[in-house]
Motif scaffolding. Structure first.
Motif, PDB file in Angstrom:
ATOM      1  N   UNK A 142     -10.811   6.973  38.510  1.00  0.00           N
ATOM      2  CA  UNK A 142     -10.398   5.825  37.702  1.00  0.00           C
ATOM      3  C   UNK A 142     -10.095   4.608  38.574  1.00  0.00           C
ATOM      4  N   UNK A 143      -9.536   4.836  39.767  1.00  0.00           N
ATOM      5  CA  UNK A 143      -9.311   3.705  40.683  1.00  0.00           C
ATOM      6  C   UNK A 143     -10.633   3.093  41.101  1.00  0.00           C
ATOM      7  N   UNK A 144     -11.602   3.935  41.402  1.00  0.00           N
ATOM      8  CA  UNK A 144     -12.926   3.441  41.775  1.00  0.00           C
ATOM      9  C   UNK A 144     -13.515   2.608  40.642  1.00  0.00           C
ATOM     10  N   UNK A 145     -13.425   3.102  39.413  1.00  0.00           N
ATOM     11  CA  UNK A 145     -13.967   2.371  38.269  1.00  0.00           C
ATOM     12  C   UNK A 145     -13.270   1.034  38.080  1.00  0.00           C
ATOM     13  N   UNK A 146     -11.952   1.017  38.230  1.00  0.00           N
ATOM     14  CA  UNK A 146     -11.192  -0.220  38.049  1.00  0.00           C
ATOM     15  C   UNK A 146     -11.589  -1.264  39.089  1.00  0.00           C
ATOM     16  N   UNK A 147     -11.680  -0.868  40.350  1.00  0.00           N
ATOM     17  CA  UNK A 147     -12.017  -1.837  41.395  1.00  0.00           C
ATOM     18  C   UNK A 147     -13.455  -2.328  41.218  1.00  0.00           C
TER      19      UNK A 147
END
Length: 382
Positions: free
Chosen positions: A18-23
């Motif tokens: 989810x962090x990867x998707x957000x960034x």
């Protein structure tokens, strides 16, 4: 991979994915996340996460969520106490000012924060990856268990210990470490069990002797998270003739296994609330590496599953996701971006995994707690 905007899939909706998707989205790069669980199970169960902020802070700031995170997080105790089975304190260690800082956050709250930051429809719930079919030129066709397929230029395996993406890159699978943790907990320790609360202190307690350990850590709202750890079969409960659902039978077996330990330590098991959860510890080989394959990569536990003595698996996964997304967002050749990400990820992960493996080995060595004391003292001096 194509020079046009690549189609990117993230398999797994944990903190790293989810962090990867957000960034990525914050940088204007489209992405789709596939989660095997149904929406009703979106809030993960289990204990709170403890993040090393020296690792997680970078990811949270890149995601633009640091301020929101601080509103849902709380300080975690920094002190570590090492005891033997007689409850004699061998080491009482608190980091010096400016040392590593730890923060605690509920798993569900962190996931809600990350999910709320994504564009609506980013996460496709109930999508379990069955297999990947290479199509050439770095593209892969993803086949899901409901039969539908989609083609992507980059598939990121963020799907945890038993990753479905990893076998496309590596023949390695997680192995049982030989150590099992049995988890339980004590609610409102300060009010209901003040002696135990004082024993654990402001942080964590590690009581060890000859391949066994009782571990306790103070969590938010006065809760003590407790583990009984020991070397042996991961199927110890079946061998003992008990079911994990039979709380009192499990408690009796555990208390018998720690017979002779100081009664103050045994109270961690005797007075625990609720049931017990069996958690055999698995890890990937150290180092875990793979040959770069266009169109595929890994992050988090899919890339570097290690035992919890590393202290920061979720934070490492978030940093992985952040760095991969930043590399992809810089533009240029996406395959070169993945190569650059992997060249930084693999040595960092190997170092953390090696530290975790050595810490576990020394904590549950035949001459523990002396072995653990030597390890902690040497670690502190580095």
């Amino acid at each position: 991979m194509h020079s046009t905007t690549p189609r990117i899939a993230i398999i797994g909706a944990g903190p790293g994915g989810l962090t990867c998707a957000r960034v990525l989205q914050r940088s204007g790069v489209p992405v789709t996340v596939f989660a095997h669980e149904a929406p009703a199970a979106a809030d993960p169960q289990g204990s709170a996460l403890e993040l090393r902020m020296t690792t997680a802070r970078t990811a949270l700031r890149a995601a633009g969520l640091y301020e929101e995170f601080t509103a849902i997080a709380r300080p975690a105790g920094q002190e570590l106490r090492l005891l033997d089975h007689t409850a004699t304190v061998l080491l009482q260690d608190a980091p010096a000012p400016g040392g590593p800082d730890r923060t605690e956050v509920d798993r569900a709250a962190l996931r809600r924060l990350l999910l709320a930051s994504l564009t609506a429809g980013t996460v496709h719930w109930g999508s379990y990856l069955r297999t990947l079919h290479p199509l050439g030129d770095g593209r892969h066709r993803a086949e899901f268990d409901d039969g539908h397929t989609e083609t992507f230029d980059l598939v990121i395996g963020a799907d945890g210990a038993w990753s479905r993406v990893r076998p496309m890159l590596s023949e390695d699978t997680p192995h049982y470490s030989g150590v099992t943790f049995v988890e339980t907990g004590i609610e409102d320790a300060d009010g209901r069990h003040p002696d135990l609360a004082r024993l654990v202190g402001d942080g964590g307690l590690l009581a060890l002797s000859a391949g066994k350990g009782l571990l306790a850590r103070r969590h938010g709202r006065g809760r003590l998270l407790v583990y009984a750890g020991f070397r042996g079969s991961q199927d110890w409960a079946s061998a003992a003739g008990v079911r994990m659902a039979d709380t009192e039978a499990v408690r009796a077996v555990l208390l018998d296994g720690f017979a002779g330990w100081d009664d103050r330590l045994l109270a961690l098991l005797r007075d625990s609330d609720g049931g017990f959860v069996n958690r055999p510890l698995f890890a990937l080989p150290v180092p875990h590496t793979w040959t770069h394959t266009p169109g595929l990569t890994l992050l988090g536990d899919a890339a570097h599953l290690m035992t919890p003595f590393a202290g920061g698996g979720a934070g490492l996964a978030m940093l992985d996701g952040c760095e991969l997304a930043q590399a992809l967002a810089e533009g240029g050749d996406p395959d070169a971006a993945v190569r650059a990400y992997e060249s930084a990820l693999l040595p960092r992960a190997a170092q953390a995994a090696d530290h975790a493996a050595r810490a576990l080995s020394e904590a549950f060595a035949p001459d523990a707690p002396e072995s653990a004391l030597r390890f902690l003292c040497n670690d502190r001096e580095r």
